[in-house]
Design a protein around this motif. Structure first.
Motif, PDB file in Angstrom:
ATOM      1  N   UNK A  84       1.105  -0.895   0.186  1.00 52.56           N
ATOM      2  CA  UNK A  84      -0.329  -0.178  -0.365  1.00 52.56           C
ATOM      3  C   UNK A  84       0.575   1.155   0.008  1.00 52.56           C
ATOM      4  N   UNK A  85       0.030   2.478  -0.248  1.00 51.70           N
ATOM      5  CA  UNK A  85       1.239   3.499  -0.116  1.00 51.70           C
ATOM      6  C   UNK A  85       2.239   3.344   1.082  1.00 51.70           C
ATOM      7  N   UNK A  86       1.311   3.700   2.614  1.00 52.01           N
ATOM      8  CA  UNK A  86       2.266   3.094   3.260  1.00 52.01           C
ATOM      9  C   UNK A  86       3.726   2.897   3.595  1.00 52.01           C
ATOM     10  N   UNK A  87       3.056   1.207   2.420  1.00 55.19           N
ATOM     11  CA  UNK A  87       4.745   1.214   1.961  1.00 55.19           C
ATOM     12  C   UNK A  87       5.765   2.105   1.713  1.00 55.19           C
ATOM     13  N   UNK A  88       5.956   2.540   0.437  1.00 61.08           N
ATOM     14  CA  UNK A  88       5.893   3.089  -0.675  1.00 61.08           C
ATOM     15  C   UNK A  88       6.481   4.129   0.206  1.00 61.08           C
ATOM     16  N   UNK A  89       5.551   5.692   0.534  1.00 64.06           N
ATOM     17  CA  UNK A  89       5.683   6.434   1.157  1.00 64.06           C
ATOM     18  C   UNK A  89       7.591   5.351   3.022  1.00 64.06           C
ATOM     19  N   UNK A  90       7.652   4.791   2.871  1.00 64.00           N
ATOM     20  CA  UNK A  90       8.858   3.829   3.966  1.00 64.00           C
ATOM     21  C   UNK A  90       9.649   3.946   3.080  1.00 64.00           C
ATOM     22  N   UNK A 107       4.278   9.355  -4.587  1.00 60.16           N
ATOM     23  CA  UNK A 107       2.683   9.769  -4.473  1.00 60.16           C
ATOM     24  C   UNK A 107       1.808   8.931  -6.199  1.00 60.16           C
ATOM     25  N   UNK A 108       0.931   9.783  -6.369  1.00 54.96           N
ATOM     26  CA  UNK A 108      -0.157   9.367  -7.352  1.00 54.96           C
ATOM     27  C   UNK A 108       0.737   9.502  -8.733  1.00 54.96           C
ATOM     28  N   UNK A 110      -0.262   8.516 -12.843  1.00 57.03           N
ATOM     29  CA  UNK A 110      -0.524   8.837 -14.051  1.00 57.03           C
ATOM     30  C   UNK A 110      -1.199   7.811 -14.546  1.00 57.03           C
ATOM     31  N   UNK A 111      -0.102   6.981 -15.345  1.00 63.54           N
ATOM     32  CA  UNK A 111       0.002   6.215 -16.411  1.00 63.54           C
ATOM     33  C   UNK A 111      -0.964   5.576 -16.361  1.00 63.54           C
ATOM     34  N   UNK A 112      -1.038   5.021 -15.250  1.00 57.11           N
ATOM     35  CA  UNK A 112      -1.373   3.404 -15.444  1.00 57.11           C
ATOM     36  C   UNK A 112      -2.493   3.843 -13.615  1.00 57.11           C
ATOM     37  N   UNK A 113      -3.962   3.581 -13.538  1.00 62.71           N
ATOM     38  CA  UNK A 113      -4.819   3.703 -12.612  1.00 62.71           C
ATOM     39  C   UNK A 113      -4.470   3.530 -11.298  1.00 62.71           C
ATOM     40  N   UNK A 114      -4.911   4.127 -10.379  1.00 61.40           N
ATOM     41  CA  UNK A 114      -4.451   3.403  -9.456  1.00 61.40           C
ATOM     42  C   UNK A 114      -3.365   3.648  -8.484  1.00 61.40           C
ATOM     43  N   UNK A 115      -2.281   4.241 -10.088  1.00 62.00           N
ATOM     44  CA  UNK A 115      -0.851   3.709  -8.877  1.00 62.00           C
ATOM     45  C   UNK A 115      -0.279   4.650  -8.320  1.00 62.00           C
ATOM     46  N   UNK A 116       0.431   4.478  -7.409  1.00 63.88           N
ATOM     47  CA  UNK A 116       1.464   4.582  -6.415  1.00 63.88           C
ATOM     48  C   UNK A 116       3.025   4.778  -6.401  1.00 63.88           C
ATOM     49  N   UNK A 117       3.786   5.437  -6.627  1.00 62.44           N
ATOM     50  CA  UNK A 117       5.356   5.000  -6.629  1.00 62.44           C
ATOM     51  C   UNK A 117       6.231   6.256  -6.057  1.00 62.44           C
ATOM     52  N   UNK A 118       7.524   5.558  -5.948  1.00 60.13           N
ATOM     53  CA  UNK A 118       8.292   6.117  -5.520  1.00 60.13           C
ATOM     54  C   UNK A 118       9.357   6.017  -6.746  1.00 60.13           C
ATOM     55  N   UNK A 119      10.671   6.383  -6.165  1.00 59.38           N
ATOM     56  CA  UNK A 119      11.695   6.588  -7.400  1.00 59.38           C
ATOM     57  C   UNK A 119      13.210   7.196  -6.084  1.00 59.38           C
ATOM     58  N   UNK A 120      13.742   5.719  -6.493  1.00 64.01           N
ATOM     59  CA  UNK A 120      15.356   6.439  -6.258  1.00 64.01           C
ATOM     60  C   UNK A 120      16.313   5.786  -6.951  1.00 64.01           C
ATOM     61  N   UNK A 121      17.719   6.061  -6.457  1.00 61.88           N
ATOM     62  CA  UNK A 121      18.742   5.601  -7.098  1.00 61.88           C
ATOM     63  C   UNK A 121      19.710   5.451  -5.581  1.00 61.88           C
ATOM     64  N   UNK A 122      20.276   4.521  -5.829  1.00 59.24           N
ATOM     65  CA  UNK A 122      20.407   3.925  -4.653  1.00 59.24           C
ATOM     66  C   UNK A 122      22.413   3.874  -4.500  1.00 59.24           C
ATOM     67  N   UNK A 123      22.993   4.058  -3.932  1.00 59.18           N
ATOM     68  CA  UNK A 123      23.795   4.608  -3.700  1.00 59.18           C
ATOM     69  C   UNK A 123      25.621   4.105  -5.480  1.00 59.18           C
ATOM     70  N   UNK A 129      12.724   1.302  -8.006  1.00 57.07           N
ATOM     71  CA  UNK A 129      11.141   2.465  -7.075  1.00 57.07           C
ATOM     72  C   UNK A 129      10.951   1.259  -6.209  1.00 57.07           C
ATOM     73  N   UNK A 130       9.289   1.445  -5.888  1.00 57.82           N
ATOM     74  CA  UNK A 130       8.069   0.877  -5.358  1.00 57.82           C
ATOM     75  C   UNK A 130       7.009   1.514  -5.672  1.00 57.82           C
ATOM     76  N   UNK A 131       5.785   0.327  -6.063  1.00 59.54           N
ATOM     77  CA  UNK A 131       4.829   0.419  -6.622  1.00 59.54           C
ATOM     78  C   UNK A 131       3.491  -0.096  -5.958  1.00 59.54           C
ATOM     79  N   UNK A 132       2.122   0.566  -6.090  1.00 60.77           N
ATOM     80  CA  UNK A 132       1.521  -0.312  -4.950  1.00 60.77           C
ATOM     81  C   UNK A 132       0.374   0.174  -6.305  1.00 60.77           C
ATOM     82  N   UNK A 133      -0.989  -0.273  -6.226  1.00 58.94           N
ATOM     83  CA  UNK A 133      -2.113   0.046  -6.975  1.00 58.94           C
ATOM     84  C   UNK A 133      -3.113   0.230  -5.487  1.00 58.94           C
ATOM     85  N   UNK A 134      -3.824   1.498  -5.599  1.00 64.89           N
ATOM     86  CA  UNK A 134      -4.520   1.708  -4.616  1.00 64.89           C
ATOM     87  C   UNK A 134      -6.232   1.331  -5.828  1.00 64.89           C
ATOM     88  N   UNK A 135      -6.568   1.046  -6.509  1.00 67.17           N
ATOM     89  CA  UNK A 135      -8.243   0.369  -7.196  1.00 67.17           C
ATOM     90  C   UNK A 135      -7.472  -1.074  -7.711  1.00 67.17           C
TER      91      UNK A 135
END
Length: 135
Positions: A84-90, A107-108, A110-123, A129-135
């Motif tokens: 869920x979004x809380x895990x993406x945030x964490x 955050x949301x 817009x390229x897929x319905x209900x998509x919520x994600x976050x992106x990082x670069x590792x060292x 990234x981490x993704x979840x879908x809220x729909x």
């Protein structure tokens, strides 16, 4: 016609994902934190400097590239499923605190319905990234 919402399940098409790291210790600290926020465990070292991650079995590996050359992943992104979004945030917060850099705040998307994600670069510069879908 409605666009179908993707289903994330454990039945993937990959046996594993391997990313190269120039400094494996820095990458281990990053992935221990970021993946730990998703319930993915460091399963320990394997062979010659490999580190394995997974929930029940190894699915994600980091190490120096076997050919001895510098790692490069320009244009590639590895996505980790979240419940869920809380895990993406964490995931994003833990990765930043462990030496990652922001490539896209949680955050949301817009390229897929209900998509919520976050992106990082590792060292090592790999994009994850981490993704979840809220729909």
């Amino acid at each position: 016609m409605a666009t179908p919402t993707p289903v994330i399940s454990g039945d993937g098409v990959f046996s594993h994902v391997f990313l190269g790291a120039a400094d494996v210790e820095k990458s281990v600290a990053f992935y221990d934190a970021a993946l730990g926020a998703l319930g993915i465990k460091n399963l320990g070292p394997f062979g010659s400097g490999w580190v394995l991650y997974g929930r029940d079995k190894p699915a994600f590996l980091i190490a120096r590239p076997g050919n001895g050359e510098e790692p490069s992943s320009n244009g590639a992104t590895v996505g980790f499923a979240a419940s869920g979004p809380a895990e993406v945030d964490a995931f994003h917060a833990a990765g930043l605190a462990a030496g990652g850099t922001d490539e896209g705040k949680p955050g949301p998307r817009d390229h897929l319905p209900g998509a919520y994600a976050a992106y990082l670069r590792d060292p090592a510069g790999n994009k994850v990234c981490s993704y979840t879908f809220t729909q």
